[in-house]
Design an enzyme around this catalytic site. Structure first.
Site, PDB file in Angstrom:
ATOM      1  CE  LYS A   1      -4.346  -1.846   1.543  1.00 51.94           C
ATOM      2  NZ  LYS A   1      -4.123  -3.284   1.793  1.00 51.94           N
TER       3      LYS A   1
HETATM    4  C1  LIG Z   1      -4.772  -4.333   1.171  1.00 48.13           C
HETATM    5  C2  LIG Z   1      -4.040  -5.629   1.052  1.00 48.13           C
HETATM    6  C3  LIG Z   1      -4.432  -6.622   0.144  1.00 48.13           C
HETATM    7  C4  LIG Z   1      -5.673  -6.505  -0.721  1.00 48.13           C
HETATM    8  O1  LIG Z   1      -5.582  -5.536  -1.710  1.00 48.13           O
HETATM    9  P1  LIG Z   1      -6.881  -5.012  -2.491  1.00 48.13           P
HETATM   10  O2  LIG Z   1      -6.413  -3.916  -3.341  1.00 48.13           O
HETATM   11  O3  LIG Z   1      -7.849  -4.573  -1.422  1.00 48.13           O
HETATM   12  O4  LIG Z   1      -7.431  -6.177  -3.258  1.00 48.13           O
HETATM   13  C5  LIG Z   1      -3.660  -7.776   0.041  1.00 48.13           C
HETATM   14  N1  LIG Z   1      -2.576  -7.950   0.829  1.00 48.13           N
HETATM   15  C6  LIG Z   1      -2.173  -7.030   1.729  1.00 48.13           C
HETATM   16  C7  LIG Z   1      -0.989  -7.301   2.567  1.00 48.13           C
HETATM   17  C8  LIG Z   1      -2.885  -5.827   1.870  1.00 48.13           C
HETATM   18  O5  LIG Z   1      -2.471  -4.913   2.762  1.00 48.13           O
END
Ligand SMILES: *Cc1c(COP(=O)(O)O)cnc(C)c1O
Length: 460
Positions: free
Chosen positions: A111
């Site tokens: 993220k």
């Molecule tokens: C947010 C997240 C996801 C999922 O991502 P999306 O964009 O919501 O599908 C997967 N793995 C981790 C570690 C995350 O923080």
């Protein structure tokens, strides 16, 4: 580039509206009115660029009415200077597949790739306009830390993060609560993640309140996050120089944001074969793609908490495409999903989806056994989310190169790792200090009036 809402194509928006608002006023999601498609020649020219240069090429068509040229170059370069890898990401071999590590940013999850950029978009906007913004965001763990790290210390902007009390891992919590900047406010809610999300939703829905505090959101439906994420699909493609064939990605999926970014890259011209939507036992998207049943059930808490969802917010963007970009139809489908908690996809829609997507799901036991198997066979420790992505390729035969998106560093989820292989993964050295830092957060009841009041008082 101009933007429209998935629920009303008649109005046009600029990038500035799109990233500041997040969600359109009609409840729809923003998408480009006309998407830029790269030519074969342009795509070939991208092959020798470093990550920052490539990011510039991919991102600039989307934002050129807001920021361009040297300003944009500097902003991208600054955003990724916080990463521990020079080219942001790292591609490694693990058995017969490749693993794309996206967790080398400040808070150890993918993220950061999008959030660092978004934080600097806000700063750039506030350097041009006299405005004060309050970002309010709910988190199940990773989003909050990444958002705080992106906003902390910036002028004329505060961030309030709501997390469910005692329901995020201690490492996730400390990455949020040990930050000392004055513009960062952590709120622990006596409730679960859904409660946190509902609180934020009702604050946005109260237009008077939202306006009075100049509220803005950075959750995963924000288009700026999607475009930042599409860059690493391109970059990993160019990292594979020989015999790559079409490239397939398996993506650990919750809100359908990350895997949608891959789909966007494909629509812009990148030669992607299949995108695997890899879910945990909260498998609404797997049921939708394999059986046509997008039926929302009760959320179960798992060892991959960042994927514990039963409504995948970004799926609306795909629903728009599946319904031939019909805004009225999309709007009525979304109303139906809201009231009935279900949507049936007929065979023609399923055929369309399967041109681009496959899906998989892993329950708790499977996740532990995947972590164990990969460690025993290849001496790599995958975090639970990444393990689910790894498993996505287990039952399919695909032509070309298979890449698993690795979305978090294993040290964020030490209990699951210990459970699987009896090892406690270490934090990277630069982050070890958080274990002994004082934590700062307010514990509040799951009550919208209390939260609203609390935020008002803090920003006085
Ligand atoms: C947010 C997240 C996801 C999922 O991502 P999306 O964009 O919501 O599908 C997967 N793995 C981790 C570690 C995350 O923080």
């Amino acid at each position: 580039m101009k933007y429209i809402s998935t629920r009303d194509k008649s109005k046009e928006f600029e990038f500035k509206d799109v990233f500041l608002k997040g969600l359109a006023d009609d409840g729809g999601l923003f998408i480009p009115k006309n998407l830029k498609k790269f030519t074969e020649k342009e795509l070939n020219e991208f092959s020798n660029l470093n990550y920052i240069e490539l990011a510039y090429k991919i991102i600039s068509p989307f934002v050129d009415d807001f920021i361009s040229g040297k300003d944009l170059e500097d902003l991208i370069s600054k955003s990724y200077s916080t990463f521990r890898e020079k080219n942001v990401i790292k591609l490694i071999n693990v058995g017969d597949r490749k693993v794309l590590e996206l967790f080398h940013g400040p808070t150890l999850a993918f993220k950061d790739v999008a959030m660092q950029l978004l934080g600097n978009f806000y700063e750039y906007y506030l350097s041009k306009e006299e405005d004060k913004i309050n970002i309010i965001v709910a988190t199940s763990g990773d989003t909050g830390a990444a958002a705080i790290e992106a906003i902390r210390g910036k002028k004329n902007i505060n961030i309030f993060v709501l997390h469910p009390h005692n329901r995020v891992s201690p490492v996730q919590r400390k990455l949020m609560t040990t930050v000392k900047d004055k513009n960062v406010y952590n709120i622990a809610i006596n409730g679960n993640f859904d409660d946190c999300q509902n609180l934020v939703k009702s604050m946005f829905a109260d237009h008077n309140y939202a306006k009075s505090i100049r509220m803005s959101g950075v959750n995963s439906i924000n288009w700026a996050r999607i475009i930042a994420q599409s860059v690493y699909y391109f970059y990993s493609y160019y990292l594979i120089k020989k015999d790559r064939g079409p490239i397939n990605f398996s993506v650990p999926t919750g809100n359908f944001g990350d895997v949608y970014a891959g789909y966007l890259a494909k629509k812009m011209g990148l030669q992607i074969g299949k995108l695997i939507v890899a879910t945990n036992q909260n498998d609404i998207l797997h049921r939708a793609i394999s059986r046509g049943q997008y039926y929302s059930e009760k959320v179960q808490e798992t060892n991959s908490p960042s994927m514990d969802i039963q409504i995948a917010s970004n799926f609306e963007r795909l629903i728009f495409d599946l319904n031939d970009e019909d805004d009225h139809e999309t709007s009525s489908v979304m109303q139906k999903i809201k009231s009935e908690k279900k949507y049936d996809l007929d065979q023609s829609k399923l055929d369309k989806i399967r041109k681009d997507f496959l899906s998989s799901s892993a329950d708790e036991k499977k996740v532990i056994s995947l972590i164990k198997k990969v460690y025993e066979n290849h001496k790599e420790i995958l975090d639970p989310h990444t393990a689910i992505g790894y498993g996505g390729f287990d039952d399919v035969e695909l032509e070309g190169t298979n890449i698993v998106l690795s979305t978090a560093h294993p040290c964020k989820f030490p209990d699951a790792i210990f459970n699987a292989i009896n090892i406690k993964p270490d934090l990277p050295d630069e982050l070890k200090y958080i274990s002994n830092e004082k934590e700062n957060f307010d514990l509040l009841d799951n009550d919208i009036n209390i939260i609203k009041q609390h935020i008002k008082e803090k920003i006085q």
